[in-house]
Design an enzyme around this catalytic site. Structure first.
Site, mmCIF file in Angstrom:
data_model
loop_
_atom_site.group_PDB
_atom_site.id
_atom_site.type_symbol
_atom_site.label_atom_id
_atom_site.label_comp_id
_atom_site.label_asym_id
_atom_site.label_seq_id
_atom_site.Cartn_x
_atom_site.Cartn_y
_atom_site.Cartn_z
ATOM 1 N N SER A 161 16.134 100.000 -45.751
ATOM 2 C CA SER A 161 17.026 100.813 -44.909
ATOM 3 C C SER A 161 16.365 101.245 -43.597
ATOM 4 O O SER A 161 15.232 101.714 -43.576
ATOM 5 C CB SER A 161 17.477 102.064 -45.672
ATOM 6 O OG SER A 161 18.221 102.882 -44.804
ATOM 7 N N LYS A 196 28.415 103.567 -53.439
ATOM 8 C CA LYS A 196 29.502 104.054 -52.567
ATOM 9 C C LYS A 196 30.750 104.474 -53.357
ATOM 10 O O LYS A 196 31.451 105.411 -52.967
ATOM 11 C CB LYS A 196 29.873 102.983 -51.536
ATOM 12 C CG LYS A 196 28.820 102.804 -50.438
ATOM 13 C CD LYS A 196 29.295 101.809 -49.402
ATOM 14 C CE LYS A 196 28.251 101.615 -48.317
ATOM 15 N NZ LYS A 196 28.702 100.705 -47.259
ATOM 16 N N GLY A 199 34.068 94.739 -50.161
ATOM 17 C CA GLY A 199 34.015 96.167 -49.857
ATOM 18 C C GLY A 199 33.984 96.467 -48.373
ATOM 19 O O GLY A 199 34.607 97.433 -47.915
ATOM 20 N N ASN A 209 40.081 84.518 -47.411
ATOM 21 C CA ASN A 209 38.965 84.675 -48.355
ATOM 22 C C ASN A 209 38.877 83.477 -49.282
ATOM 23 O O ASN A 209 39.869 82.801 -49.545
ATOM 24 C CB ASN A 209 39.161 85.952 -49.187
ATOM 25 C CG ASN A 209 37.883 86.373 -49.881
ATOM 26 O OD1 ASN A 209 36.795 86.283 -49.282
ATOM 27 N ND2 ASN A 209 37.978 86.828 -51.118
ATOM 28 N N ARG A 210 37.644 83.212 -49.745
ATOM 29 C CA ARG A 210 37.411 82.130 -50.715
ATOM 30 C C ARG A 210 38.305 82.354 -51.935
ATOM 31 O O ARG A 210 39.007 81.454 -52.376
ATOM 32 C CB ARG A 210 35.925 82.182 -51.097
ATOM 33 C CG ARG A 210 35.431 81.088 -51.950
ATOM 34 C CD ARG A 210 33.932 81.160 -52.068
ATOM 35 N NE ARG A 210 33.456 82.428 -52.650
ATOM 36 C CZ ARG A 210 32.184 82.732 -52.829
ATOM 37 N NH1 ARG A 210 31.239 81.868 -52.484
ATOM 38 N NH2 ARG A 210 31.829 83.886 -53.355
HETATM 39 P P1 NDP Z 1 31.042 92.023 -51.032
HETATM 40 O O1 NDP Z 1 30.049 91.493 -51.994
HETATM 41 O O2 NDP Z 1 31.938 93.126 -51.426
HETATM 42 O O3 NDP Z 1 31.998 90.805 -50.549
HETATM 43 C C1 NDP Z 1 31.451 89.559 -50.184
HETATM 44 C C2 NDP Z 1 32.518 88.695 -49.520
HETATM 45 O O4 NDP Z 1 31.887 87.508 -49.053
HETATM 46 C C3 NDP Z 1 33.628 88.248 -50.466
HETATM 47 O O5 NDP Z 1 34.828 88.174 -49.739
HETATM 48 C C4 NDP Z 1 33.151 86.857 -50.911
HETATM 49 O O6 NDP Z 1 34.206 85.996 -51.289
HETATM 50 C C5 NDP Z 1 32.551 86.365 -49.611
HETATM 51 N N1 NDP Z 1 31.529 85.308 -49.777
HETATM 52 C C6 NDP Z 1 30.313 85.438 -50.351
HETATM 53 N N2 NDP Z 1 29.623 84.274 -50.249
HETATM 54 C C7 NDP Z 1 30.445 83.407 -49.613
HETATM 55 C C8 NDP Z 1 30.306 82.039 -49.216
HETATM 56 N N3 NDP Z 1 29.183 81.343 -49.465
HETATM 57 N N4 NDP Z 1 31.332 81.449 -48.562
HETATM 58 C C9 NDP Z 1 32.445 82.142 -48.287
HETATM 59 N N5 NDP Z 1 32.662 83.438 -48.653
HETATM 60 C C10 NDP Z 1 31.654 84.063 -49.295
HETATM 61 O O7 NDP Z 1 30.191 92.394 -49.731
HETATM 62 P P2 NDP Z 1 30.587 93.437 -48.581
HETATM 63 O O8 NDP Z 1 32.026 93.270 -48.285
HETATM 64 O O9 NDP Z 1 30.099 94.772 -48.933
HETATM 65 O O10 NDP Z 1 29.681 92.925 -47.356
HETATM 66 C C11 NDP Z 1 29.976 91.717 -46.673
HETATM 67 C C12 NDP Z 1 28.909 91.459 -45.642
HETATM 68 O O11 NDP Z 1 28.969 92.408 -44.592
HETATM 69 C C13 NDP Z 1 27.491 91.545 -46.220
HETATM 70 O O12 NDP Z 1 26.769 90.425 -45.750
HETATM 71 C C14 NDP Z 1 26.942 92.835 -45.659
HETATM 72 O O13 NDP Z 1 25.544 92.730 -45.454
HETATM 73 C C15 NDP Z 1 27.682 92.955 -44.343
HETATM 74 N N6 NDP Z 1 27.863 94.356 -43.917
HETATM 75 C C16 NDP Z 1 27.314 94.757 -42.729
HETATM 76 C C17 NDP Z 1 27.458 96.050 -42.294
HETATM 77 C C18 NDP Z 1 26.849 96.468 -40.982
HETATM 78 O O14 NDP Z 1 26.723 97.683 -40.750
HETATM 79 N N7 NDP Z 1 26.481 95.554 -40.119
HETATM 80 C C19 NDP Z 1 28.180 97.062 -43.089
HETATM 81 C C20 NDP Z 1 28.753 96.538 -44.312
HETATM 82 C C21 NDP Z 1 28.561 95.228 -44.707
HETATM 83 P P3 NDP Z 1 34.817 86.022 -52.790
HETATM 84 O O15 NDP Z 1 35.725 87.193 -52.847
HETATM 85 O O16 NDP Z 1 35.532 84.737 -52.926
HETATM 86 O O17 NDP Z 1 33.637 86.145 -53.728
#
Ligand code: NDP
Length: 284
Positions: A26, A77, A140, A161-162
């Protein structure tokens, strides 16, 4: 001397924490200490690792010690939402809390992720009003940003979304005519002004499989992920001729800035912190 050490030496500063598991990565203490220093505030902000079953105990203890507020990161969270006595609309709809305020014997829960993203987009000169937005991902992070983005009056938000059913569930949950869901393939059927990659694909070096045809020379491409190098999605978008690419570092600093202003009633300047972190990340 690190900024955290400077503020630690001040007398009886207000105490803040960020909770997570893991938490070592962090950057929040640095970010908040820079905000504090730049706005002549006196705070002490630390990071705290919490066992998976120890979140509520840790929060109660911190409150008993006079803690003023806390940020919450994965995986707490949702638990922070349940622990809150009072929620903002954006936290309630997001189903997640990243900012806790301890005041008058109550726990106030907020979610500043979406506002952080919106502020970063606006600061980068991106027009949201009447724009056609494509969001990749339905996890999320998307849940957290939808309400603040909708508040900017976009023309439409397509969630691809996937797992398409998750995108459809989000549309149902937010119940707004401007929202629609589709698969990555189906994104070729519409035109967009802004694409926000909110999948975690970039973390594993992957690209969400969207068609090249949706990248135009006027489109802005944003990746919530950031790192030492451009993310795979941003590299790909640039190679297809996107007008502008932006990574998620500004969102990270932006959500912290909104938390800081919730606690301190001061809106901090984000740019010096983005610049500081950009260099720190490059130096590894
Ligand atoms: P979640 O784990 O809740 O969701 C992940 C999402 O990514 C799902 O929609 C999943 O699809 C999709 N996914 C994962 N791998 C793949 C892939 N190889 N190809 C296509 N789709 C994929 O994560 P969060 O929503 O919490 O976070 C998402 C991203 O945003 C993270 O990388 C996080 O680090 C970043 N983030 C950045 C922030 C910032 O302040 N810059 C704040 C919050 C998040 P499926 O539903 O099909 O599994």
């Amino acid at each position: 001397m690190p900024l955290s050490t400077i503020t630690m030496t001040q007398k009886n500063p207000d105490q803040y924490l960020v909770y997570g598991n893991p938490i070592e990565q962090s950057r929040s203490p640095d970010i908040h200490h820079i905000f504090a220093t730049k706005s002549q505030q006196t705070i002490n902000y630390q990071k705290q690792f919490v066992d998976l079953d120890g979140f509520s105990t840790a929060v109660s203890y911190f409150i008993s010690q006079g803690g003023k507020g806390a940020n919450v990161t994965a995986p707490f969270k949702e638990e922070a939402l349940r622990l809150s006595d009072v929620l903002t609309d954006r936290a309630s709809l997001a189903g997640a809390v990243n900012t806790l305020t301890f005041k008058n014997g109550k726990i106030y829960g907020d979610n500043t992720d979406g506002e952080g993203l919106v502020q970063d987009l606006l600061m980068n000169g991106v027009t949201l009003k009447q724009s056609r937005i494509l969001i990749l991902g339905a996890g999320g992070a998307v849940r957290g940003v939808l309400l603040p983005i909708l508040a900017q009056s976009p023309k439409s938000i397509t969630i691809a979304n996937r797992t398409v059913s998750k995108a459809q569930d989000l549309c149902k949950h937010f119940d707004d005519k401007r929202l629609n869901a589709c698969s990555f393939n189906e994104t070729s059927e519409s035109a967009f002004d802004l694409i926000i990659n909110a999948t975690s694909a970039s973390l594993s070096g992957d690209l969400p499989p969207i068609p090249e045809s949706i990248i135009t020379n006027t489109i802005v491409c944003y990746d919530m992920v950031y790192g030492k190098n451009e993310t795979p999605f941003l590299q790909w978008a640039k190679a297809q001729g996107a007008n502008k690419i932006i990574d998620g570092l500004g969102m990270l600093v932006g959500q912290a800035a909104v938390s800081f202003s919730v606690w301190r009633n001061v809106t901090p300047d984000v740019q010096p912190v983005i610049d500081f972190l950009r260099i720190a990340i490059k130096e590894g």
